[in-house]
Design a protein around this motif. Structure first.
Motif, PDB file in Angstrom:
ATOM      1  N   CYS A  81      33.362   1.977  51.349  1.00 14.29           N
ATOM      2  CA  CYS A  81      34.018   2.238  50.076  1.00 14.29           C
ATOM      3  C   CYS A  81      34.155   3.739  49.858  1.00 14.29           C
ATOM      4  O   CYS A  81      33.678   4.549  50.651  1.00 14.29           O
ATOM      5  CB  CYS A  81      33.230   1.605  48.937  1.00 14.29           C
ATOM      6  N   SER A  82      34.816   4.103  48.764  1.00  9.40           N
ATOM      7  CA  SER A  82      34.949   5.509  48.389  1.00  9.40           C
ATOM      8  C   SER A  82      33.696   5.964  47.643  1.00  9.40           C
ATOM      9  O   SER A  82      32.856   5.144  47.259  1.00  9.40           O
ATOM     10  CB  SER A  82      36.169   5.699  47.490  1.00  9.40           C
ATOM     11  N   GLU A  85      33.659   4.418  44.139  1.00  7.76           N
ATOM     12  CA  GLU A  85      33.273   3.002  44.161  1.00  7.76           C
ATOM     13  C   GLU A  85      31.771   2.866  44.381  1.00  7.76           C
ATOM     14  O   GLU A  85      31.117   2.005  43.786  1.00  7.76           O
ATOM     15  CB  GLU A  85      34.049   2.271  45.260  1.00  7.76           C
ATOM     16  N   LYS A  88      29.854   3.532  41.229  1.00 12.41           N
ATOM     17  CA  LYS A  88      29.908   2.371  40.337  1.00 12.41           C
ATOM     18  C   LYS A  88      28.875   1.329  40.762  1.00 12.41           C
ATOM     19  O   LYS A  88      28.238   0.684  39.930  1.00 12.41           O
ATOM     20  CB  LYS A  88      31.305   1.762  40.328  1.00 12.41           C
ATOM     21  N   LYS A  89      28.732   1.173  42.074  1.00 12.51           N
ATOM     22  CA  LYS A  89      27.714   0.237  42.567  1.00 12.51           C
ATOM     23  C   LYS A  89      26.326   0.708  42.139  1.00 12.51           C
ATOM     24  O   LYS A  89      25.476  -0.092  41.719  1.00 12.51           O
ATOM     25  CB  LYS A  89      27.774   0.139  44.095  1.00 12.51           C
ATOM     26  N   PHE A  94      28.640  -3.140  40.133  1.00 10.39           N
ATOM     27  CA  PHE A  94      28.818  -4.153  41.167  1.00 10.39           C
ATOM     28  C   PHE A  94      27.444  -4.653  41.584  1.00 10.39           C
ATOM     29  O   PHE A  94      26.432  -4.032  41.308  1.00 10.39           O
ATOM     30  CB  PHE A  94      29.537  -3.572  42.394  1.00 10.39           C
ATOM     31  N   LYS A 155      43.520   2.443  50.807  1.00 11.51           N
ATOM     32  CA  LYS A 155      43.517   3.493  49.793  1.00 11.51           C
ATOM     33  C   LYS A 155      43.753   4.839  50.475  1.00 11.51           C
ATOM     34  O   LYS A 155      43.363   5.042  51.623  1.00 11.51           O
ATOM     35  CB  LYS A 155      42.192   3.504  49.038  1.00 11.51           C
TER      36      LYS A 155
END
Length: 299
Positions: A81-82, A85, A88-89, A94, A155
């Motif tokens: 992931c970026s 992201e 956010k995890k 997530f 992306k």
């Protein structure tokens, strides 16, 4: 430590205890020796633990991949992931459940590969600021690097691109490290009987910036782009009369340096110059401008 904090910053994420984070994912060390915690790699399948976390430095290194870094570097590889992201995890947006990965490769199974979209002259202001933070002069970077726009997992991203001998790129931006295929070393040939070796291109650019006003004899250069490529580089290295090593000041880099020095008198280890820092660029970032000028001749 609560890994589910809200509004987590990149700086805060980097400070999170790597051992505790791995434990939250279900990984426990197979052995502990001093500050070094050894694991079976979470990033690939293996039987012998070769994934190390130095708890004092709070950094990991996967000897099988020849890659390492902080918890963010780990997370973006682990989850594919970026940086955004991954944060956010970490914030709890997530699930922290282990991503479903099958380490048994299916024949002809397509891989999520980084795709280069275009390469242009370095011009992005965020990348320029990043180079300034790393104490790399823009004119030095533009001489050897490109601004690379690439696609990963549908992306688009961009970063500082450093090309290897096979046409692949090492890519860096303030938040992400990536490589495009094929992976290879980079050689800079100046018809010299001396060669200088670095693990990564930021160290090479650091060396060039320190020596920018030095008009004396210029050596050949090898940028490994991964310590795992050292053996591949050896035939070219050992075709020279003198080989100067500026490898990272970690266990892996020191081990390769020791083995090289024991194999041939051609090798010279220069890591003592930055013995209190993880690599040459880290040393450069932490010294003042006057020290930079005064110490340049030591290289």
């Amino acid at each position: 430590m609560d890994f589910r904090r809200q509004k987590l910053s990149i700086a805060e994420a980097k400070e999170m205890d790597m051992v505790q984070y791995l434990s939250s994912l279900g990984y426990e060390p197979s052995k502990i020796k001093g500050n070094d915690h050894w694991y079976r790699s979470p990033l690939r399948q293996e039987n012998t633990p070769s994934f190390k976390v130095n708890r004092k430095l709070n950094r990991w290194y996967d000897h099988g991949l020849g890659e390492g870094g902080n918890v963010i570097d780990f997370g973006i590889q682990y989850y594919s992931c970026s940086v955004g992201e991954f944060l956010k995890k970490m914030e709890g947006g997530f699930s922290f459940q282990k991503p479903s990965k099958s380490f048994t490769k299916i024949k002809n199974e397509p891989e999520h590969q980084l795709k280069i979209l275009k390469e242009v002259e370095l011009s992005s202001h965020p990348l320029m600021r990043y180079l300034e933070q790393r104490k790399i002069p823009i004119e030095t970077a533009t001489r050897y690097c490109r601004e690379v726009h690439y696609e990963l997992n549908a992306k688009s991203y961009y970063g500082i691109g450093f090309k290897n001998d096979s046409g692949g790129f090492e890519i860096r931006n303030p938040y992400f490290k990536a490589s495009s295929s094929p992976k290879d070393i980079t050689t800079v040939k100046n018809a010299s009987d001396e060669v200088t070796v670095f693990e990564g291109f930021m160290d090479f650019l650091s060396f060039k910036s320190i020596r920018e006003n030095d008009l004396n004899k210029t050596p050949d250069f090898v940028i490994l782009n991964s310590l795992s490529l050292f053996e591949k580089a050896r035939p070219f290295l050992e075709s020279h009369k003198a080989i100067n090593l500026y490898l990272d000041n970690d266990a892996a880099g020191q081990k390769v340096a020791r083995e090289a020095l024991s194999s041939s008198k051609k090798y010279n280890d220069h890591s003592k110059l930055y013995q209190n820092h993880k690599d040459l660029n880290d040393w450069l970032v932490h010294i003042g401008k006057q020290q930079k000028k005064r110490l340049g001749n030591k290289l």
